[in-house]
Design an enzyme around this catalytic site. Structure first.
Site, PDB file in Angstrom:
ATOM      1  N   SER A 166       0.871  -1.173   0.000  1.00  0.00           N
ATOM      2  CA  SER A 166       0.000   0.000   0.000  1.00  0.00           C
ATOM      3  C   SER A 166       0.909   1.225   0.000  1.00  0.00           C
ATOM      4  O   SER A 166       1.072   1.898   1.012  1.00  0.00           O
ATOM      5  CB  SER A 166      -0.915  -0.003   1.232  1.00  0.00           C
ATOM      6  OG  SER A 166      -1.872   1.024   1.141  1.00  0.00           O
ATOM      7  N   CYS A 189       0.057   7.275  -0.961  1.00  0.00           N
ATOM      8  CA  CYS A 189      -0.908   7.649  -2.006  1.00  0.00           C
ATOM      9  C   CYS A 189      -0.785   9.110  -2.440  1.00  0.00           C
ATOM     10  O   CYS A 189      -1.325   9.497  -3.480  1.00  0.00           O
ATOM     11  CB  CYS A 189      -2.331   7.398  -1.509  1.00  0.00           C
ATOM     12  SG  CYS A 189      -2.809   8.417  -0.089  1.00  0.00           S
ATOM     13  N   SER A 236      -7.323   3.718   6.373  1.00  0.00           N
ATOM     14  CA  SER A 236      -7.520   2.282   6.403  1.00  0.00           C
ATOM     15  C   SER A 236      -8.129   1.752   5.108  1.00  0.00           C
ATOM     16  O   SER A 236      -8.442   2.505   4.185  1.00  0.00           O
ATOM     17  CB  SER A 236      -8.415   1.914   7.594  1.00  0.00           C
ATOM     18  OG  SER A 236      -8.534   0.527   7.723  1.00  0.00           O
TER      19      SER A 236
END
Length: 329
Positions: A5, A8, A314
């Site tokens: 992940s 971003c 999350s």
């Protein structure tokens, strides 16, 4: 298995969109650099990021690396709503496995906007979005990562849903989208994810200053609604564009509150807005929407603000669980 992940910020709509030139992408590019040089490749990969990653140079480098290493992969743009959860949280996902482990479905070169088992087999290739540009046309304005009140000119000639009333800074298109979402019976009602109202809830009610300043920008939902906007890490601290707020006075009609409210003096305006009894969703309620189990909880020393920040960063447990299931089948 490698689960990724990456930061971003280089890909978000509101960021600078630095992509591979953003220093925060370095760790991800490092993984792509060493992956082909590993003596034993991981059998499975799963990556998550924001919508926007699918049109980035980082994604192009990822796909090239996967092809070089001999992986089969599948890309998705998924929101929890496709699993009947009343929360929009559109995210880019990629799952990959080595060649000797092909997927049970075929959608090469396509980015799916639903899970494979939600498409009729013979329509899979027709229904999925084949190009990035085609994907955007199949998503709502919110799922394109726009704010809930951003849209075309309000002078649109589209008709309002029967019985609907256009108020606040909404467009006809936004009102129609919300109406359709609330009438989509494949999605659960928010009340299934809410805590019981009690005295402790008072800390979550919007203060008068926020009501007056942001009333026309709030995305207001009732327990019987089947939608809510994406909760960000700024929820509870910032009001605009960080997530929906809950109307707990369910018998009060929004139309009666907002109609001509801009013509009222401040004191009367506040009195009308206060009748809605608007509050933030609690951290537990957001955790419920994210699919966290009932036994999940935060340490006592973690503040409410910190809870919101953690939940805002999350993932939805149910979405990730289903992707891992597809990956391992």
């Amino acid at each position: 298995m490698i689960l990724m992940s990456p930061p971003c910020q280089p890909f978000t709509r509101i960021g600078l969109q630095g992509d591979v030139s953003d220093p925060r992408t370095k760790s991800f590019l490092y993984i792509l650099d060493i992956l082909p040089r590993l003596q034993k490749l991981p059998k499975y990969l799963l990556l998550e990021n924001v919508k926007g990653f699918e049109s980035s140079s980082a994604r192009s480098e990822l796909l090239q690396t996967l092809a070089t290493c001999g992986y089969k992969y599948q890309e998705f743009l998924l929101s929890p709503t496709c699993l009947g959860i009343p929360n929009s949280r559109l995210r880019y996902f990629l799952i990959a496995k080595l060649h000797q482990e092909p997927f049970s479905f075929q959608a090469p070169g396509q980015i799916l906007t639903r899970f494979p088992d939600q498409y009729p087999e013979d329509l899979l290739k027709e229904k999925v979005a084949g190009k990035v540009g085609e994907i955007s046309s199949s998503l709502s304005s919110e799922e394109k990562n726009l704010g809930p009140n951003i849209g075309p000119d309000c002078s649109s000639k589209k008709c309002l849903p029967k019985g609907a009333f256009l108020f606040k800074l909404e467009t006809v298109e936004e009102m129609e989208r919300k109406h359709n979402q609330d009438n989509d019976f494949s999605i659960q009602m928010l009340k299934d994810f809410l805590e019981e109202e009690n005295e402790e809830m008072s800390q979550y009610f919007l203060p008068p200053k926020s009501l007056l300043r942001y009333a026309f920008l709030l995305d207001i939902v009732k327990p019987t609604c089947r939608r809510s906007t994406c909760f960000t890490k700024g929820y509870g601290h910032y009001v605009e564009g960080t997530g929906s707020v809950l109307q707990t006075a369910v018998d009060v009609q929004l139309e009666s509150v907002f109609k001509h409210i801009d013509e009222l003096p401040e004191e009367e305006k506040l009195m009308k807005l206060s009748t809605l009894k608007l509050r933030y969703f609690t951290p537990r309620e957001i955790a419920n929407l994210h699919g966290f189990p009932s036994e999940f909880g935060f340490p006592e020393k973690v503040t409410v603000k910190q809870c919101y920040r953690l939940l805002g960063n999350s993932l939805n447990v149910h979405v990730v669980a289903k992707l891992i299931s597809i990956l391992l089948e």
